[in-house]
Design a protein around this motif. Structure first.
Motif, PDB file in Angstrom:
ATOM      1  N   ASN A 192     -28.517 -30.789 -22.982  1.00 23.43           N
ATOM      2  CA  ASN A 192     -29.748 -31.360 -23.498  1.00 23.43           C
ATOM      3  C   ASN A 192     -30.070 -32.730 -22.900  1.00 23.43           C
ATOM      4  N   SER A 193     -29.260 -33.196 -21.975  1.00 23.44           N
ATOM      5  CA  SER A 193     -29.502 -34.483 -21.331  1.00 23.44           C
ATOM      6  C   SER A 193     -30.547 -34.342 -20.225  1.00 23.44           C
ATOM      7  N   PRO A 194     -31.250 -35.438 -19.872  1.00 23.21           N
ATOM      8  CA  PRO A 194     -32.283 -35.359 -18.839  1.00 23.21           C
ATOM      9  C   PRO A 194     -31.751 -34.867 -17.492  1.00 23.21           C
ATOM     10  N   MET A 195     -30.533 -35.280 -17.147  1.00 14.51           N
ATOM     11  CA  MET A 195     -29.929 -34.893 -15.872  1.00 14.51           C
ATOM     12  C   MET A 195     -28.421 -34.816 -16.098  1.00 14.51           C
ATOM     13  N   TYR A 196     -27.798 -33.741 -15.638  1.00 10.64           N
ATOM     14  CA  TYR A 196     -26.378 -33.568 -15.931  1.00 10.64           C
ATOM     15  C   TYR A 196     -25.670 -32.814 -14.809  1.00 10.64           C
ATOM     16  N   ASN A 197     -24.347 -32.915 -14.828  1.00 11.43           N
ATOM     17  CA  ASN A 197     -23.526 -32.229 -13.836  1.00 11.43           C
ATOM     18  C   ASN A 197     -22.133 -32.021 -14.415  1.00 11.43           C
ATOM     19  N   MET A 198     -21.471 -30.979 -13.937  1.00 13.58           N
ATOM     20  CA  MET A 198     -20.087 -30.708 -14.329  1.00 13.58           C
ATOM     21  C   MET A 198     -19.299 -30.377 -13.076  1.00 13.58           C
ATOM     22  N   LEU A 199     -18.143 -31.015 -12.928  1.00 15.29           N
ATOM     23  CA  LEU A 199     -17.277 -30.791 -11.786  1.00 15.29           C
ATOM     24  C   LEU A 199     -15.973 -30.154 -12.249  1.00 15.29           C
ATOM     25  N   VAL A 200     -15.403 -29.329 -11.391  1.00 12.43           N
ATOM     26  CA  VAL A 200     -14.099 -28.736 -11.674  1.00 12.43           C
ATOM     27  C   VAL A 200     -13.147 -29.083 -10.544  1.00 12.43           C
ATOM     28  N   ALA A 201     -11.875 -29.239 -10.891  1.00 10.89           N
ATOM     29  CA  ALA A 201     -10.805 -29.435  -9.909  1.00 10.89           C
ATOM     30  C   ALA A 201     -10.015 -28.144  -9.830  1.00 10.89           C
ATOM     31  N   GLU A 202      -9.918 -27.596  -8.647  1.00  7.87           N
ATOM     32  CA  GLU A 202      -9.283 -26.294  -8.459  1.00  7.87           C
ATOM     33  C   GLU A 202      -8.044 -26.447  -7.588  1.00  7.87           C
ATOM     34  N   PHE A 203      -6.942 -25.858  -8.046  1.00  3.94           N
ATOM     35  CA  PHE A 203      -5.696 -25.870  -7.295  1.00  3.94           C
ATOM     36  C   PHE A 203      -5.218 -24.435  -7.188  1.00  3.94           C
ATOM     37  N   GLY A 204      -5.255 -23.895  -5.969  1.00  2.00           N
ATOM     38  CA  GLY A 204      -4.992 -22.480  -5.813  1.00  2.00           C
ATOM     39  C   GLY A 204      -6.105 -21.700  -6.480  1.00  2.00           C
ATOM     40  N   ASN A 205      -5.758 -20.811  -7.383  1.00  5.59           N
ATOM     41  CA  ASN A 205      -6.763 -20.038  -8.111  1.00  5.59           C
ATOM     42  C   ASN A 205      -6.907 -20.518  -9.550  1.00  5.59           C
ATOM     43  N   GLU A 206      -6.394 -21.725  -9.802  1.00  3.56           N
ATOM     44  CA  GLU A 206      -6.391 -22.244 -11.173  1.00  3.56           C
ATOM     45  C   GLU A 206      -7.285 -23.477 -11.274  1.00  3.56           C
ATOM     46  N   ILE A 207      -8.087 -23.552 -12.325  1.00  2.00           N
ATOM     47  CA  ILE A 207      -8.844 -24.760 -12.611  1.00  2.00           C
ATOM     48  C   ILE A 207      -7.938 -25.683 -13.406  1.00  2.00           C
ATOM     49  N   VAL A 208      -7.618 -26.828 -12.817  1.00  2.00           N
ATOM     50  CA  VAL A 208      -6.651 -27.743 -13.422  1.00  2.00           C
ATOM     51  C   VAL A 208      -7.316 -28.974 -14.020  1.00  2.00           C
ATOM     52  N   GLY A 209      -8.633 -29.106 -13.865  1.00  2.00           N
ATOM     53  CA  GLY A 209      -9.318 -30.253 -14.442  1.00  2.00           C
ATOM     54  C   GLY A 209     -10.824 -30.071 -14.428  1.00  2.00           C
ATOM     55  N   VAL A 210     -11.503 -30.688 -15.374  1.00  2.00           N
ATOM     56  CA  VAL A 210     -12.963 -30.661 -15.422  1.00  2.00           C
ATOM     57  C   VAL A 210     -13.459 -32.030 -15.870  1.00  2.00           C
ATOM     58  N   ILE A 211     -14.712 -32.316 -15.543  1.00  2.27           N
ATOM     59  CA  ILE A 211     -15.349 -33.547 -15.998  1.00  2.27           C
ATOM     60  C   ILE A 211     -16.852 -33.300 -16.074  1.00  2.27           C
ATOM     61  N   GLN A 212     -17.504 -33.955 -17.016  1.00  2.69           N
ATOM     62  CA  GLN A 212     -18.941 -33.807 -17.184  1.00  2.69           C
ATOM     63  C   GLN A 212     -19.599 -35.175 -17.120  1.00  2.69           C
ATOM     64  N   GLY A 213     -20.856 -35.183 -16.706  1.00  2.00           N
ATOM     65  CA  GLY A 213     -21.593 -36.437 -16.642  1.00  2.00           C
ATOM     66  C   GLY A 213     -23.064 -36.201 -16.880  1.00  2.00           C
ATOM     67  N   SER A 214     -23.721 -37.198 -17.471  1.00  2.83           N
ATOM     68  CA  SER A 214     -25.161 -37.134 -17.682  1.00  2.83           C
ATOM     69  C   SER A 214     -25.777 -38.463 -17.282  1.00  2.83           C
ATOM     70  N   ILE A 215     -27.074 -38.423 -16.939  1.00  2.00           N
ATOM     71  CA  ILE A 215     -27.779 -39.613 -16.473  1.00  2.00           C
ATOM     72  C   ILE A 215     -29.059 -39.790 -17.285  1.00  2.00           C
ATOM     73  N   LYS A 216     -29.328 -41.037 -17.670  1.00  2.00           N
ATOM     74  CA  LYS A 216     -30.575 -41.327 -18.384  1.00  2.00           C
ATOM     75  C   LYS A 216     -30.910 -42.806 -18.195  1.00  2.00           C
ATOM     76  N   VAL A 217     -32.110 -43.178 -18.615  1.00  2.00           N
ATOM     77  CA  VAL A 217     -32.547 -44.571 -18.574  1.00  2.00           C
ATOM     78  C   VAL A 217     -32.503 -45.136 -19.988  1.00  2.00           C
ATOM     79  N   VAL A 218     -31.871 -46.302 -20.156  1.00  2.50           N
ATOM     80  CA  VAL A 218     -31.700 -46.897 -21.479  1.00  2.50           C
ATOM     81  C   VAL A 218     -31.986 -48.395 -21.424  1.00  2.50           C
TER      82      VAL A 218
END
Length: 391
Positions: A50-76
């Motif tokens: 529901n954020s104006p602009m967003y992204n999600m990244l995953v860290a992959e090692f072999g065939n396993e996802i070992v980490g994730v992170i999310q981020g959103s951007i807005k003006v405040v």
């Protein structure tokens, strides 16, 4: 030690969904002795969608996802900027690393990649929130990644029970139209740090259940909007409610000793007084549950504390009748100096007395870092506006 052949890339729903959900189930939020786990209900990016602009990244090692992170951007609104009050900020949340792959630099690698996405989109500051006692998270951001401790808000949590509160007879509670609420927020909270420029989008979201105002019965609440010189009472309060349970659920992991004692107490009451159903007073938090988030809590006038308490009771009664699995009400206020905390009902057992917000300049780094460090010597005097999209 860093993992070799670690790949960081954008999240791809049809490829990564099941593996990210599995990682989420294995990673708790908060200190180890009182962890909460999130149930994203089949949508791993639900918290930023529901954020104006967003992204999600995953860290992959072999065939396993070992980490994730999310981020959103807005003006405040943000008063750290010496040249302007508004800034583009990037919020970091949902950092998870597989328990068996921790201490390999995955978390810091994910943060660096997300910061690159922020910079590419013109972000002035990155910020994040964590519990003050979550030392691994605090150390990662402040010791390794250059973030600066900025504010220590308080998270207040109150359980919902089936017995309704009796509302004060001398206080009137009215629901505002979205345009009325937007006008009031821009007028009275528009200068608060982290107040979102797109408050109209927040108030108009399907997850926002509405905005209510409380004032003394017998007085008139005028048509307060642009171009109208309305007279309003000397004392009043307002707040809005966000249905976070429609986005994700929570479940409690390991229980603290206090939780264990509370459970034993409930069982004892049930055994000694079978006619008294403790479930009608205390909710069962053992299964995944949703919650309402009260945001934009604001008050004006000498009797406004009473108005805030009346609004909190009103929201509790609304939640208890919702039938949607909402078990607690959550709100976030300023630190120890914020008087609002004394007017909002909460359980100390479930609340977090000191959350921690950390910030990092991404542009004009030397100038902004020096100014940020100077500001943190004295905590912000003004209110923080907590965007419900980032809870």
């Amino acid at each position: 030690m860093k993992l070799k052949n670690l790949t960081v890339r954008n999240y791809i729903g049809e490829v990564d969904k099941a593996r990210v959900e599995d990682l989420e189930r294995r990673c708790g939020v908060g200190p180890a002795d009182h962890a909460f786990f999130t149930d994203t209900m089949g949508d791993p990016i639900c918290r930023i969608r529901n954020s104006p602009m967003y992204n999600m990244l995953v860290a992959e090692f072999g065939n396993e996802i070992v980490g994730v992170i999310q981020g959103s951007i807005k003006v405040v609104t943000i008063h750290i900027n010496p040249s302007k009050d508004m800034a583009k900020v990037g919020y970091i949340l949902g950092l998870r690393v597989s328990p068996r792959h921790r201490h390999n630099g995955i978390g810091s690698t994910l943060v660096h990649h997300l910061e690159q996405w922020f910079v590419a989109n013109g972000v002035d500051f990155a910020y994040m929130a964590t519990e003050k006692d979550n030392l691994p998270s605090v150390n990662l951001f402040t010791e390794k990644l250059g973030f600066i401790k900025f504010a220590s808000p308080t998270i207040l949590v109150h359980p919902i029970h089936q017995i309704s509160f009796q509302l004060p007879s001398r206080i009137e509670i009215s629901k505002l139209r979205i345009e009325q609420a937007e006008f009031l927020y821009r007028k009275f909270m528009g200068s608060a740090d982290f107040f979102p420029l797109d408050i109209d989008k927040v108030l108009g979201s399907k997850l926002s259940l509405g905005t209510w105002v409380a004032y003394p019965k017998g007085e008139t609440w005028g048509e307060y909007r642009e171009g109208v010189q309305a007279v309003i009472p000397d004392s009043w309060a307002m707040l809005s409610v966000w249905n976070s349970g429609e986005v994700f659920k929570l479940r409690i992991g390991k229980q603290t000793a206090s939780c264990f004692l509370y459970e034993m107490y409930s069982r004892l009451v049930d055994r000694l007084f079978p006619w008294f159903k403790s479930g009608e007073v205390f909710p069962d938090l053992s299964d995944p549950f949703g919650f309402y988030f009260m945001y934009g809590v604001h008050r004006e006038g000498p009797q406004s504390g009473n108005m805030v308490r009346a609004l909190c009771k009103f929201v509790h009664n609304m939640a208890s009748k919702s039938g949607g699995g909402c078990k607690v009400i959550v709100t976030e206020v300023g630190g120890t100096g914020d008087e609002l905390r004394h007017h909002i009902p909460h359980w100390k057992l479930l609340s977090c007395p000191e959350d921690l917000w950390c910030m990092k300049p991404l542009r004009n780094e030397e100038t902004e870092t020096a100014r940020l460090r100077e500001m943190t010597k004295t905590p912000p005097a003004g209110a923080l506006f907590v965007d419900p999209r980032e809870v």
